[in-house]
Write an enzyme that holds these catalytic residues in place. Structure first.
Site, short mmCIF file in Angstrom:
data_model
loop_
_atom_site.label_atom_id
_atom_site.label_comp_id
_atom_site.label_asym_id
_atom_site.label_seq_id
_atom_site.Cartn_x
_atom_site.Cartn_y
_atom_site.Cartn_z
N ASP A 1 -7.30 20.15 9.48
CA ASP A 1 -8.44 20.49 10.34
C ASP A 1 -8.99 19.23 10.99
O ASP A 1 -9.87 18.60 10.44
CB ASP A 1 -9.52 21.19 9.52
CG ASP A 1 -10.69 21.65 10.37
OD1 ASP A 1 -10.58 21.64 11.61
OD2 ASP A 1 -11.72 22.02 9.79
N ASP B 1 -12.81 14.65 15.23
CA ASP B 1 -13.75 14.35 14.15
C ASP B 1 -13.40 15.18 12.91
O ASP B 1 -12.78 16.24 13.02
CB ASP B 1 -15.21 14.58 14.57
CG ASP B 1 -15.51 16.02 14.97
OD1 ASP B 1 -14.65 16.65 15.61
OD2 ASP B 1 -16.60 16.51 14.63
N GLU C 1 -17.08 18.46 16.85
CA GLU C 1 -16.89 19.87 16.54
C GLU C 1 -17.47 20.19 15.18
O GLU C 1 -18.10 21.21 14.98
CB GLU C 1 -15.40 20.24 16.57
CG GLU C 1 -15.15 21.75 16.70
CD GLU C 1 -15.18 22.49 15.38
OE1 GLU C 1 -15.33 23.73 15.39
OE2 GLU C 1 -15.05 21.86 14.31
ZN LIG Z 1 -11.66 22.34 12.93
#
Ligand SMILES: [Zn+2]
Length: 387
Positions: free
Chosen positions: A110, A79, A144
């Site tokens: 990320d 995600d 997350e």
């Molecule tokens: Zn992350």
């Protein structure tokens, strides 16, 4: 950039899925298919509105050299945070544009880029050496960046319920840990995080008649001054000092001739392993009590601090990073929380991934050279771990 980069090719595909928490958009199915080609067994775990994936590659059944206690797991999240206001990006956030030696897109750093390096590394390892002598797995969550309730935590509970054999023995979380250059920092722990909501009740009234009202603002200021003056500790060998920051102060008063009825403030404490939620909350209440002012306080802990003590896992990761990047990494515990906080309740965990300079920003990007180097680091970790 004319050479082919397996990690880049995978990263471009992953970035093209608009998997903003909690939407999966099909990205985990794509990963599962890719891993199944290598012989992984994939289990899709749906909790609430979140999709998670646990994929494991078992050693060959007739391998009598199988090593106990050597199940290694790559952990990460597919995600991403929302791209933000439309039109602000130079390149479309899910366009996976490659230019100037960089891959642009939400999640490039990320952490879809890191997951791409996991996959590329495992493919390279298996093609070179065949399946490893002990299980190798992936724990991939879609929760997350959100509330992190139906993600890694639930998958670990599922693994734990299946017995000690099922739980990997060591985890590497591929969060982007490096401030500027690949190889600067390996995270071996994180501070805990606790948020406090403080409220002082007064009595609203006209500023010209203060004796008929009770102004909560001076009381709130005294309480906040006490919190701001609080020295929690000096830190220790692995952690910086614990720190309390006041993040908001609100009375919601739009009028200049009214004494407000109540005042609210929020603060957050990032605390090291000298504290936990059980000891920190009473300490903060005691500090406030000493001001002799009545108040209301709610405190919630979103993660305890943890530390993976130096040992085989940290040594292997540090050696692999040094070998492939030429840098000696600092073993740090700074920065925000990650899913490693859940894993640390079960097994040793370290975090090492890409450069985090542009994460959660407009025009998030990653250097292609870093994707290739990180893949080499992960391959090196596997060869050292399964040696
Ligand atoms: Zn992350």
């Amino acid at each position: 950039m004319s050479h082919t980069s397996p990690a880049l090719e995978i990263a471009r595909t992953l970035v093209s899925y608009p998997s903003v928490t909690p939407v999966d958009a099909g990205v985990q199915d794509w990963i599962a298919h890719r891993l199944e080609r290598l012989g992984f067994t994939c289990t899709h775990l749906h909790y609430g509105e979140v999709q998670n994936l646990f994929a494991v590659l078992e050693p060959k059944a007739n391998t009598n050299t199988a090593k106990q206690g050597r199940h290694f797991c790559f952990a990460g999240h597919t995600d991403v945070v929302p791209p933000g206001p439309e039109g602000r990006w130079t390149h479309p956030p899910f366009g996976a544009v490659v230019t100037g030696g960089r891959l642009y897109g939400r999640g490039a750093a990320d952490m879809k880029g890191n997951i791409a390096c996991f996959i590329a590394a495992v493919e390279q390892y298996v093609e070179t050496y065949g399946p490893p002598c002990a299980p190798l797995s992936f724990l991939i969550t879609g929760d997350e960046e959100g509330r992190a309730i139906d993600g890694t935590r639930r998958v670990l509970e599922w693994l734990d319920a299946r017995g000690p054999e099922a739980m990997p023995d060591a985890f590497l979380v591929g969060e982007p840990t490096n401030p500027v250059c690949l190889g600067e920092q390996i995270k071996i722990g994180r501070r805990g995080s606790m948020t406090g909501h403080l409220r002082v009740q007064g009595k609203q009234g006209h500023v010209a008649y203060p004796d008929k009202a009770r102004n909560p603002v001076p009381d709130m200021l005294r309480l906040l001054a006490a919190l701001d003056a609080l020295v929690l500790d000096e830190g220790n060998a692995h952690f910086e000092p614990s720190n309390l920051e006041i993040t908001t102060v609100d009375v919601g008063n739009a009028a200049e001739n009214v004494i407000p009825g109540d005042a609210c403030a929020t603060f957050n404490v990032r605390f090291n392993d000298l504290w936990d939620a059980e000891t920190l909350a009473p300490h903060i209440r005691k500090t406030l009590d000493e001001a002799g002012i009545s108040y209301e306080l709610d405190m919630t802990c979103s993660g305890e601090s943890f530390l993976t003590a130096p040992g085989p896992l940290t040594e292997i990761v540090a050696a692999a990073v040094a070998r492939e990047t030429g840098r000696t990494s600092a073993l740090t515990t700074g920065g925000g929380t990650s899913d490693a906080r859940f894993i640390s309740r079960y097994r040793p965990v370290v975090e090492f991934g890409l450069v985090n300079e542009t994460i959660h920003q407009i025009d998030e990007h990653v250097a292609i050279a870093d994707l290739d180097t990180l893949t080499a680091v992960y391959v090196r970790i596997l060869t050292l771990w399964y040696a």
